[in-house]
Write a protein that holds these residues in place. Structure first.
Motif, PDB file in Angstrom:
ATOM      1  N   ASP A 280       0.825  -1.220   0.000  1.00 12.35           N
ATOM      2  CA  ASP A 280       0.000   0.000   0.000  1.00 12.35           C
ATOM      3  C   ASP A 280       0.848   1.254   0.000  1.00 12.35           C
ATOM      4  O   ASP A 280       0.579   2.203  -0.742  1.00 12.35           O
ATOM      5  CB  ASP A 280      -0.948   0.019   1.205  1.00 12.35           C
ATOM      6  CG  ASP A 280      -2.088  -0.967   1.076  1.00 12.35           C
ATOM      7  OD1 ASP A 280      -2.362  -1.448  -0.046  1.00 12.35           O
ATOM      8  OD2 ASP A 280      -2.716  -1.249   2.114  1.00 12.35           O
ATOM      9  N   LYS A 281       1.902   1.264   0.817  1.00 12.74           N
ATOM     10  CA  LYS A 281       2.789   2.431   0.879  1.00 12.74           C
ATOM     11  C   LYS A 281       3.435   2.704  -0.466  1.00 12.74           C
ATOM     12  O   LYS A 281       3.474   3.845  -0.943  1.00 12.74           O
ATOM     13  CB  LYS A 281       3.869   2.233   1.947  1.00 12.74           C
ATOM     14  CG  LYS A 281       3.390   2.352   3.356  1.00 12.74           C
ATOM     15  CD  LYS A 281       4.521   2.103   4.327  1.00 12.74           C
ATOM     16  CE  LYS A 281       4.032   2.055   5.753  1.00 12.74           C
ATOM     17  NZ  LYS A 281       5.127   1.746   6.694  1.00 12.74           N
ATOM     18  N   ILE A 282       3.954   1.654  -1.090  1.00 11.38           N
ATOM     19  CA  ILE A 282       4.626   1.833  -2.376  1.00 11.38           C
ATOM     20  C   ILE A 282       3.621   2.266  -3.439  1.00 11.38           C
ATOM     21  O   ILE A 282       3.920   3.155  -4.249  1.00 11.38           O
ATOM     22  CB  ILE A 282       5.366   0.547  -2.793  1.00 11.38           C
ATOM     23  CG1 ILE A 282       6.524   0.279  -1.823  1.00 11.38           C
ATOM     24  CG2 ILE A 282       5.899   0.668  -4.221  1.00 11.38           C
ATOM     25  CD1 ILE A 282       7.233  -1.050  -2.027  1.00 11.38           C
ATOM     26  N   GLU A 283       2.434   1.655  -3.442  1.00 12.83           N
ATOM     27  CA  GLU A 283       1.426   2.034  -4.435  1.00 12.83           C
ATOM     28  C   GLU A 283       1.026   3.500  -4.274  1.00 12.83           C
ATOM     29  O   GLU A 283       0.827   4.205  -5.267  1.00 12.83           O
ATOM     30  CB  GLU A 283       0.206   1.116  -4.310  1.00 12.83           C
ATOM     31  CG  GLU A 283       0.476  -0.270  -4.858  1.00 12.83           C
ATOM     32  CD  GLU A 283      -0.637  -1.262  -4.553  1.00 12.83           C
ATOM     33  OE1 GLU A 283      -1.532  -0.950  -3.731  1.00 12.83           O
ATOM     34  OE2 GLU A 283      -0.603  -2.353  -5.137  1.00 12.83           O
ATOM     35  N   GLN A 284       0.916   3.970  -3.043  1.00 14.87           N
ATOM     36  CA  GLN A 284       0.569   5.376  -2.811  1.00 14.87           C
ATOM     37  C   GLN A 284       1.656   6.290  -3.357  1.00 14.87           C
ATOM     38  O   GLN A 284       1.362   7.344  -3.934  1.00 14.87           O
ATOM     39  CB  GLN A 284       0.371   5.639  -1.320  1.00 14.87           C
ATOM     40  CG  GLN A 284      -0.913   5.114  -0.771  1.00 14.87           C
ATOM     41  CD  GLN A 284      -1.058   5.375   0.725  1.00 14.87           C
ATOM     42  OE1 GLN A 284      -0.164   5.942   1.345  1.00 14.87           O
ATOM     43  NE2 GLN A 284      -2.174   4.967   1.299  1.00 14.87           N
ATOM     44  N   ILE A 285       2.897   5.895  -3.179  1.00 16.02           N
ATOM     45  CA  ILE A 285       4.007   6.717  -3.672  1.00 16.02           C
ATOM     46  C   ILE A 285       4.014   6.750  -5.188  1.00 16.02           C
ATOM     47  O   ILE A 285       4.257   7.793  -5.800  1.00 16.02           O
ATOM     48  CB  ILE A 285       5.349   6.183  -3.134  1.00 16.02           C
ATOM     49  CG1 ILE A 285       5.412   6.374  -1.634  1.00 16.02           C
ATOM     50  CG2 ILE A 285       6.523   6.882  -3.812  1.00 16.02           C
ATOM     51  CD1 ILE A 285       6.547   5.622  -0.960  1.00 16.02           C
ATOM     52  N   LEU A 286       3.727   5.626  -5.815  1.00 14.70           N
ATOM     53  CA  LEU A 286       3.770   5.547  -7.274  1.00 14.70           C
ATOM     54  C   LEU A 286       2.568   6.220  -7.939  1.00 14.70           C
ATOM     55  O   LEU A 286       2.622   6.501  -9.132  1.00 14.70           O
ATOM     56  CB  LEU A 286       3.871   4.083  -7.720  1.00 14.70           C
ATOM     57  CG  LEU A 286       5.202   3.408  -7.463  1.00 14.70           C
ATOM     58  CD1 LEU A 286       5.132   1.915  -7.768  1.00 14.70           C
ATOM     59  CD2 LEU A 286       6.329   4.066  -8.258  1.00 14.70           C
ATOM     60  N   GLN A 287       1.523   6.480  -7.206  1.00 14.66           N
ATOM     61  CA  GLN A 287       0.325   7.097  -7.817  1.00 14.66           C
ATOM     62  C   GLN A 287       0.570   8.536  -8.171  1.00 14.66           C
ATOM     63  O   GLN A 287       1.288   9.270  -7.655  1.00 14.66           O
ATOM     64  CB  GLN A 287      -0.865   7.006  -6.889  1.00 14.66           C
ATOM     65  CG  GLN A 287      -1.418   5.612  -6.808  1.00 14.66           C
ATOM     66  CD  GLN A 287      -2.614   5.514  -5.862  1.00 14.66           C
ATOM     67  OE1 GLN A 287      -2.916   6.461  -5.145  1.00 14.66           O
ATOM     68  NE2 GLN A 287      -3.238   4.376  -5.860  1.00 14.66           N
TER      69      GLN A 287
END
Length: 97
Positions: A90-97
């Motif tokens: 979730d953390k990585i996906e939020q950063i990549l968004q």
């Protein structure tokens, strides 16, 4: 700094910010490293989820109390690992968004 620790540092730095435009602050190398980390973590999550399903199936048919206890402990450990992986994803996906 190793690539993995560099990615972890990016995640730590960016997750504290987490604005919707956080991916705009990433250079292409950072974005690629985060995407690779995301892919690796997703693969691990998939494997652990499959393992958890098999543990649950084994629990359903096991009659030996000692083995059943061991399977319950394994299930608990896998659930904790899955939750931790899901949080990282979730953390990585939020950063990549």
């Amino acid at each position: 700094m190793s690539p993995v620790s560099e990615v972890q540092q990016i995640v730590l730095n960016k997750s504290s910010e987490v604005p919707s435009s956080s991916s705009a602050n990433l250079n292409s190398g950072q974005r690629q490293q985060l995407q690779q980390q995301l892919d690796t973590l997703q693969a691990e999550w998939n494997l652990r989820n499959k393992k958890l399903r098999r543990i649950q199936e084994a629990l359903a048919i096991e009659t030996n109390v000692a083995v059943k206890f061991q399977l319950q402990q394994q299930r608990h450990d896998e659930e904790a690992q899955l939750e931790s992986l899901a949080n990282e994803l979730d953390k990585i996906e939020q950063i990549l968004q």
